[in-house]
Design an enzyme around this catalytic site. Structure first.
Site, PDB file in Angstrom:
ATOM      1  N   HIS A   1       0.837  -1.200   0.000  1.00  0.00           N
ATOM      2  CA  HIS A   1       0.000   0.000   0.000  1.00  0.00           C
ATOM      3  C   HIS A   1       0.873   1.251   0.000  1.00  0.00           C
ATOM      4  O   HIS A   1       0.553   2.235  -0.650  1.00  0.00           O
ATOM      5  CB  HIS A   1      -0.872   0.034   1.248  1.00  0.00           C
ATOM      6  CG  HIS A   1      -1.846  -1.078   1.306  1.00  0.00           C
ATOM      7  ND1 HIS A   1      -2.599  -1.449   0.217  1.00  0.00           N
ATOM      8  CD2 HIS A   1      -2.202  -1.909   2.305  1.00  0.00           C
ATOM      9  CE1 HIS A   1      -3.374  -2.458   0.561  1.00  0.00           C
ATOM     10  NE2 HIS A   1      -3.149  -2.766   1.825  1.00  0.00           N
TER      11      HIS A   1
ATOM     12  N   ASP B   1       7.097 -12.852 -13.899  1.00  0.00           N
ATOM     13  CA  ASP B   1       7.068 -14.275 -13.567  1.00  0.00           C
ATOM     14  C   ASP B   1       8.061 -15.067 -14.414  1.00  0.00           C
ATOM     15  O   ASP B   1       8.646 -16.029 -13.933  1.00  0.00           O
ATOM     16  CB  ASP B   1       5.653 -14.836 -13.750  1.00  0.00           C
ATOM     17  CG  ASP B   1       4.787 -14.539 -12.539  1.00  0.00           C
ATOM     18  OD1 ASP B   1       5.310 -14.655 -11.410  1.00  0.00           O
ATOM     19  OD2 ASP B   1       3.621 -14.176 -12.704  1.00  0.00           O
TER      20      ASP B   1
HETATM   21  C1  PEP Z   1       4.204 -10.699 -15.037  1.00  0.00           C
HETATM   22  O1  PEP Z   1       4.313 -11.776 -14.446  1.00  0.00           O
HETATM   23  O2  PEP Z   1       5.145 -10.155 -15.665  1.00  0.00           O
HETATM   24  C2  PEP Z   1       2.937  -9.968 -15.025  1.00  0.00           C
HETATM   25  C3  PEP Z   1       2.762  -8.876 -15.739  1.00  0.00           C
HETATM   26  O3  PEP Z   1       1.959 -10.427 -14.214  1.00  0.00           O
HETATM   27  P1  PEP Z   1       1.917 -10.161 -12.623  1.00  0.00           P
HETATM   28  O4  PEP Z   1       2.980  -9.178 -12.277  1.00  0.00           O
HETATM   29  O5  PEP Z   1       0.543  -9.685 -12.344  1.00  0.00           O
HETATM   30  O6  PEP Z   1       2.191 -11.543 -12.107  1.00  0.00           O
HETATM   31 MG    MG Z   2       2.544 -12.842 -13.800  1.00  0.00          MG
END
Ligand code: PEP
Ligand code: MG
Length: 591
Positions: free
Chosen positions: A197, A462
């Site tokens: 936050h 990810d």
């Molecule tokens: C990612 O994994 O790059 C992505 C954009 O999704 P999130 O950050 O929501 O996992």
């Molecule tokens: Mg992701």
């Protein structure tokens, strides 16, 4: 004679851009001293009344704060306090405190504090950073309740003795709301992360901030400190040279920021005429305003899980339909990519009954969860489909790791369409469907997956985590989290080449897309769309306009041939330094 204090630099993560130079104000520990007292049986009733009155008073205070922030900021920030109100209304907690008071004959504040400590300890053991950060919410509410039981005022940031830089182990949402805006120049904390936050608030209030500092121990009340929200550095007792350096940097940064806003309408096109789509990542409906302010060509990623996380019960088809429709209508002709639920294994345990997992990030999450709960998935798909009739909406599936997942998801889309036809509800029959490429397996079979979908969006956050086997939320492992690692670049290039061969478009929507250090690399590898948080769009637009495609391709080729992340990064750093020394010196420490 007074000896001059030594300059100390402390590293953290850059959470909100800008530079502030000022006097430190350390927020003391917020936890009140709570001692155990034994009660007489006849005292129990009044003890419970005091506890309940404190809960009511806390509820009033939080609602008031919520109102205040709604007026001053916007709905999404105000919604943060919904979580606080839920904690106060937690019947299991309240009943168990009252039971302890009655049965053990001890004071309510002690019983309450013990329960809170247990909750917080449990939450802190969970690896999911989003859940971990909820511990701050619980502590925040608990401190208020305890202060109310004791009839004391909580330490407040409301009336500061003048301009100050707030240094704290953690900053709760109520701290940030109560802040005396005129006098808070910046803040720096030991805790916090990308989804915290405090980070959201800092960006929304446009105050420089550095979070996840290695330590705040060397900083003393009254020390002169410099918060560099561009690089994530805090300098304590700066030398004359450092003061001079940062004063100049802030002047430069301010000029650049002003200049960027005035140039939001310029096309993100390379010098030799290659157009890159600049899109916005959004979490809340209110973020659309920023997307428009920075002239986004569309919404490249709408993280719909926030719609679920923020609500007590699961949002039904109608609620979702209205939400998607409103966003799409605000974006007019620009595309809106709605990512289907990407809930982590541990999130939403109360609303969706999930089992604990040892490795939630490798477990039942995102598309896996949706395929396991087809009713929940279909409700969302029907809401998206219905909204698609009015605008340029696209569907995107997260965390795909094999072909079967795409096939099953597409089958459920067909079922959702069939149901809508039977209900005589219209939708865009040709709605585009894409997938996120964020697992190494998806990147490696991209040529097969491309036959089934209309676009790819590479989720580098990810992809880096899963390819390099590094927890993206781990402060300790940060040094191994390298987006320019040869393995990552090679996967991005593979996906981009596959997209070109199959005639589909490919974007990047992870943090890499909004980081100036990687712009030339991504453009040079053939990425068509970069989607990022709206505040990052100004610098990226400017860099794209200074790139020559053949140079970017050369840089990408050199980087792809490197053996280490550092060597590859050196190529893109040098190029950025050559084409835009101002932006380079803002984001690279000591440049
Ligand atoms: C990612 O994994 O790059 C992505 C954009 O999704 P999130 O950050 O929501 O996992
Ligand atoms: Mg992701």
């Amino acid at each position: 004679m007074k000896t001059k204090k030594e300059e100390i630099r402390i590293k953290g993560i850059p959470a909100s851009p800008g530079i502030a130079i000022g006097t430190a104000l350390i927020l003391g520990s917020r936890i009140l001293q709570v001692e155990r007292r034994n009660l007489q049986p006849e005292e129990v009733e009044s003890e419970i009344s005091i506890f309940e009155a404190a809960l009511d008073k806390t509820k009033e205070q939080i609602s008031l704060l919520q109102q205040q922030i709604q007026n001053e900021l916007n709905d999404s920030e105000a919604r943060i306090f919904d979580a606080h109100l839920h904690i106060i209304d937690d019947h299991t907690l309240i009943t168990s405190v009252e039971k302890t008071v009655k049965e053990k004959l001890i004071n309510a504040d002690y019983a309450f504090n013990e329960k809170i400590k247990y909750y917080i300890d449990t939450i802190k053991k969970i690896s999911d950073p989003y859940i971990k950060e909820r511990a701050i919410d619980i502590q925040d509410v608990a401190s208020r309740v305890l202060a109310n039981i004791h009839g004391r005022e909580l330490e407040s940031l409301k009336n500061l003795p003048g301009q100050r830089i707030i240094i704290s182990q953690e900053l709760t949402p109520s701290d940030t709301v109560a802040m005396d805006r005129e006098n808070v120049q910046a803040f720096a904390t030991e805790t916090g992360g990308r989804t915290s936050h405090a980070a959201i608030m800092a960006r929304s209030m446009k105050i420089p901030a550095v979070l996840a500092l290695e330590t705040i121990n060397p900083i003393r009340n009254g020390d002169i400190v410099i918060v560099d929200g561009y690089t994530g550095t805090v300098t304590v007792n700066p030398s004359a040279e450092s003061l001079n350096y940062y004063a100049q940097k802030e002047t430069r940064g301010g000029k650049i920021r002003q200049n960027l806003i005035s140039k939001s309408k310029l096309r993100p096109e390379t010098i030799d005429g290659f157009r890159i789509q600049l899109a916005a990542n959004i979490e809340f409906m209110e973020d659309v305003n920023d997307a428009k302010k920075y002239c986004a060509a569309g919404i490249g990623l709408y993280r719909t899980e926030y719609l679920y996380i923020n609500s007590k019960s699961l949002p039904d088809e109608e609620i979702q339909f209205k939400n998607y429709l409103q966003i799409a209508s605000q974006m007019k002709e620009h595309h809106v990519i709605i990512r289907t639920l990407d809930l982590g294994g541990d999130k939403l345990k109360n609303t969706i009954n999930l089992h604990n997992e040892v490795n939630p990030f490798l477990g039942y999450r995102a598309i896996r969860l949706c395929l396991g709960m087809p009713k929940l998935f279909k409700t969302q798909l029907k809401a998206i489909l219905r909204a698609s009739i009015y605008s340029n909406i696209k569907i995107m599936f997260p965390m795909i790791s094999c072909m079967e997942e795409v096939e099953q998801a597409l089958l459920i889309v067909e079922e959702a369409k069939e149901e809508l036809r039977a209900q005589k509800k219209s939708f865009d029959e040709n709605i585009e469907i894409g997938i996120m490429i964020e697992t190494p397996s998806a990147a490696l079979i991209a040529n097969k997956l491309a036959e089934k979908v209309d676009f790819f969006s590479i989720g580098t956050n990810d992809l880096v985590q899963y390819t390099l086997a590094v927890d993206r939320g781990s402060e300790k492992m940060g040094y191994l989290y390298q987006p320019s690692h040869p393995a990552i670049l090679s996967l991005i290039k593979t996906v981009s080449d596959v997209a070109r061969t199959h005639g589909i478009w490919v974007g990047v929507c992870g943090e890499m897309a909004g980081d100036p250090l990687y712009t030339a690399l991504l453009v040079g590898m053939g990425i068509h769309e970069l989607s990022m948080s709206p505040v990052s769009m100004g610098p990226i637009r400017r860099i794209i306009r200074k790139i020559r495609m053949y140079e970017a391709e050369e840089i990408a080729e050199e980087a792809l041939n490197c053996s280490t992340a550092e060597d590859a990064l050196e190529y893109s750093k040098n190029y950025l330094k050559k084409i835009d020394p101002d932006i380079f010196s803002l984001i690279v420490k000591g440049a």
